[in-house]
Structure formats: structure tokens, C-alpha cells
Design a protein around this motif. Sequence first.
Motif, mmCIF file in Angstrom:
data_model
loop_
_atom_site.group_PDB
_atom_site.id
_atom_site.type_symbol
_atom_site.label_atom_id
_atom_site.label_comp_id
_atom_site.label_asym_id
_atom_site.label_seq_id
_atom_site.Cartn_x
_atom_site.Cartn_y
_atom_site.Cartn_z
ATOM 1 N N MET A 1 30.939 33.976 24.859
ATOM 2 C CA MET A 1 31.109 35.251 25.581
ATOM 3 C C MET A 1 32.402 35.192 26.408
ATOM 4 O O MET A 1 32.601 34.281 27.200
ATOM 5 N N SER A 2 33.304 36.156 26.196
ATOM 6 C CA SER A 2 34.583 36.148 26.892
ATOM 7 C C SER A 2 34.427 36.648 28.317
ATOM 8 O O SER A 2 33.551 37.461 28.624
ATOM 9 N N LEU A 3 35.259 36.150 29.204
ATOM 10 C CA LEU A 3 35.248 36.576 30.593
ATOM 11 C C LEU A 3 35.933 37.930 30.718
ATOM 12 O O LEU A 3 36.807 38.274 29.939
ATOM 13 N N ARG A 4 35.520 38.699 31.735
ATOM 14 C CA ARG A 4 36.169 39.972 32.002
ATOM 15 C C ARG A 4 37.612 39.723 32.400
ATOM 16 O O ARG A 4 37.912 38.792 33.152
ATOM 17 N N PRO A 5 38.554 40.548 31.923
ATOM 18 C CA PRO A 5 39.958 40.405 32.349
ATOM 19 C C PRO A 5 40.078 40.488 33.865
ATOM 20 O O PRO A 5 39.315 41.186 34.540
ATOM 21 N N LYS A 6 41.042 39.784 34.401
ATOM 22 C CA LYS A 6 41.254 39.744 35.852
ATOM 23 C C LYS A 6 41.868 41.052 36.332
ATOM 24 O O LYS A 6 42.825 41.560 35.746
ATOM 25 N N LEU A 7 41.334 41.582 37.431
ATOM 26 C CA LEU A 7 41.805 42.843 38.005
ATOM 27 C C LEU A 7 42.436 42.580 39.368
ATOM 28 O O LEU A 7 41.797 42.021 40.265
ATOM 29 N N SER A 8 43.698 42.981 39.521
ATOM 30 C CA SER A 8 44.405 42.882 40.799
ATOM 31 C C SER A 8 44.599 44.261 41.396
ATOM 32 O O SER A 8 45.051 45.191 40.710
ATOM 33 N N ALA A 9 44.261 44.416 42.687
ATOM 34 C CA ALA A 9 44.588 45.634 43.426
ATOM 35 C C ALA A 9 45.899 45.408 44.149
ATOM 36 O O ALA A 9 46.091 44.365 44.794
ATOM 37 N N ILE A 10 46.836 46.338 44.036
ATOM 38 C CA ILE A 10 48.141 46.196 44.681
ATOM 39 C C ILE A 10 48.405 47.413 45.564
ATOM 40 O O ILE A 10 48.150 48.550 45.185
ATOM 41 N N LEU A 11 48.935 47.147 46.775
ATOM 42 C CA LEU A 11 49.217 48.202 47.738
ATOM 43 C C LEU A 11 50.593 48.002 48.339
ATOM 44 O O LEU A 11 51.028 46.862 48.556
ATOM 45 N N ASN A 12 51.265 49.114 48.640
ATOM 46 C CA ASN A 12 52.503 49.114 49.399
ATOM 47 C C ASN A 12 52.229 49.806 50.725
ATOM 48 O O ASN A 12 51.687 50.916 50.751
ATOM 49 N N VAL A 13 52.600 49.147 51.825
ATOM 50 C CA VAL A 13 52.151 49.599 53.142
ATOM 51 C C VAL A 13 53.314 49.677 54.120
ATOM 52 O O VAL A 13 54.124 48.744 54.219
ATOM 53 N N HIS A 14 53.379 50.796 54.856
ATOM 54 C CA HIS A 14 54.300 50.931 55.987
ATOM 55 C C HIS A 14 53.539 51.541 57.155
ATOM 56 O O HIS A 14 53.173 52.717 57.136
ATOM 57 N N ASN A 15 53.227 50.715 58.153
ATOM 58 C CA ASN A 15 52.568 51.168 59.379
ATOM 59 C C ASN A 15 51.326 52.015 59.088
ATOM 60 O O ASN A 15 51.273 53.202 59.424
ATOM 61 N N GLU A 16 50.333 51.370 58.504
ATOM 62 C CA GLU A 16 49.109 52.070 58.119
ATOM 63 C C GLU A 16 47.871 51.440 58.758
ATOM 64 O O GLU A 16 46.798 51.386 58.161
ATOM 65 N N GLU A 17 47.984 50.942 59.998
ATOM 66 C CA GLU A 17 46.870 50.228 60.608
ATOM 67 C C GLU A 17 45.612 51.100 60.757
ATOM 68 O O GLU A 17 44.496 50.584 60.725
ATOM 69 N N ALA A 18 45.777 52.404 60.880
ATOM 70 C CA ALA A 18 44.621 53.274 61.064
ATOM 71 C C ALA A 18 43.770 53.395 59.802
ATOM 72 O O ALA A 18 42.561 53.634 59.890
ATOM 73 N N LEU A 19 44.385 53.212 58.623
ATOM 74 C CA LEU A 19 43.676 53.423 57.364
ATOM 75 C C LEU A 19 43.529 52.164 56.523
ATOM 76 O O LEU A 19 42.677 52.116 55.629
ATOM 77 N N LEU A 20 44.337 51.144 56.792
ATOM 78 C CA LEU A 20 44.415 50.002 55.885
ATOM 79 C C LEU A 20 43.107 49.238 55.774
ATOM 80 O O LEU A 20 42.698 48.850 54.666
ATOM 81 N N ARG A 21 42.425 49.000 56.877
ATOM 82 C CA ARG A 21 41.179 48.238 56.816
ATOM 83 C C ARG A 21 40.153 48.919 55.921
ATOM 84 O O ARG A 21 39.511 48.286 55.078
ATOM 85 N N GLY A 22 39.968 50.210 56.101
ATOM 86 C CA GLY A 22 38.995 50.935 55.288
ATOM 87 C C GLY A 22 39.317 50.880 53.810
ATOM 88 O O GLY A 22 38.429 50.775 52.969
#
Length: 259
Positions: A1-22
Motif C-alpha cells: 500500500m503506497s503512502l499518501r503524497p506529502k502535502l506542504s502548506a505555504i504562506l507569504n506574510v507581511h504583518n499579519e499577527e491578527a490573522l496568522l495564528r487562526g
Amino acid sequence: MSLRPKLSAILNVHNEEALLRGCLEQLRFCDEILVVLDKCTDGSEAIARELADVVLTGSFDLEGQRRNLAIESASGDWLLELDADEVVTTELRDELLRVVAESTSDVHNVPVHNYVGGRLVLHGWGGNFAPNGKPMLFRRGVKVWKMERVHPGLEITGNRGPDLVNALIHHVDRNFSDMIRRFDSYTTKRALDLIDSDQIGKFPNMVRKIFSRFWKSYIARKGFREGGYGLVIAIFAAIYPVVSHLKAVEELARQKAEL
């Protein structure tokens, strides 16, 4: 049984402290979370280092530069590209995992629901706000951003698969004041792109675009259904080329005066 392909989440951020954690807390299902921080002066870096697997910092003049850095630096077979003001729902999470495990395609559009404050605004948006979805789920090597400051173009290769069903939540603006500030920022960056590409154009041509762009946003894209929100979106869409043009002319005059 093959493993699921690896999934990476990528983000670009400039001064987003109010929303980044969520945003990051909803991405724990990914095998890797990578954040590129661009000239951040708030608490974004601390949040990113707490919740992300990889954090890169830098100073980028062009949006395409930082987006391509994130794509090139991620290790996943599949990449999920989003911004700090976007949230993956439980339903979308489950669908993303299924598509990554089963898809034979190279890129998939994800629907986007745009919010202003707590109000879902479905109609009137231009293509840059992805009213018909955006290619945010893709295999490594099939997506490259062009070198522009705001809303850069895309080069996509490979086989396009079917659109996903469940929507991404996009918190575009908190209120109308945010909308005005965003418009001012975008037109300033667009003006510099016009100068760099020598595409400033002629003022009468920009004026003619006002009417066609307003009609397209307010009537063709049914912005009238959104009441005052749709009207403001249509007005900004209409005057965007004119304001960008005038800012470009003003900036060129400033540069020549300094020579």
C-alpha cells in the motif's frame, strides 16, 4: 500500500499577527507548514516560529519573488498556497486530503468565499479576488509567479483537474476603511509596475475603462446583489486603472525632478 503524497502548506506574510495564528492552526493536517515573512515588524514572526515547520525571512520588492521562494523551498509532493487572511474549513480540509491522495491531475482550483467583516460578499469581485476559484492546490514544479508587485500573473503547466467543491474562507477586509487602505496600497504598487513595464498608457484610455469596468463589476458580475458593498467594489474596480495611471505619472515626474 503506497503512502499518501506529502502535502506542504505555504504562506507569504507581511504583518499579519491578527490573522496568522487562526490560519496556521487550521493547517495542522498538512505534512509541512512553510511561512515566508516579508519585512514583518509586528508579532508575525513569533507566531510563525511557534506554529510553522519552516520559517524564511527576507525583504522582497516583488510579490512574485516571495511567492516563488515559498514554492521552491517547500518539500511536499503537493503544495497548498494560501495567505494569512484565508482559512481552511473542516470540509475543505477533508476534500484536500482526498484529492491529494487520489488525483491524477497536476493542479486544482479551490473555490473562494470573500468576506468583508462578517459579511459574505459573493458577487462583483474581479478576477484577482478569485470569485471562480484559484489554483492553490498543485504539484511541485507546475506553478510559477511572474515578477510583479501586486496581483502578479501566473504560468501554470501540467494537467488541470476538476475544481474542488468546498470553499476557502477569505477575510478580504475588516470594514470599508480597510477596503480604502487596500485600494491605496494596490494602486501605488500597480503604478510602479506600470513604470517598470513602460505601460503607463494615455489618460483618455484609462478614463474610457471606467465605464466598462463598472458595468462588468456591478452588472455582469451581479455586484448590485450586494447592496452598498457591491457598489463600492464596482467603483474601486472602475477607477483602479485611472488612479494607478495618475500615481505612475506622478512618480515619474518625481523621479525626473531628482535627476
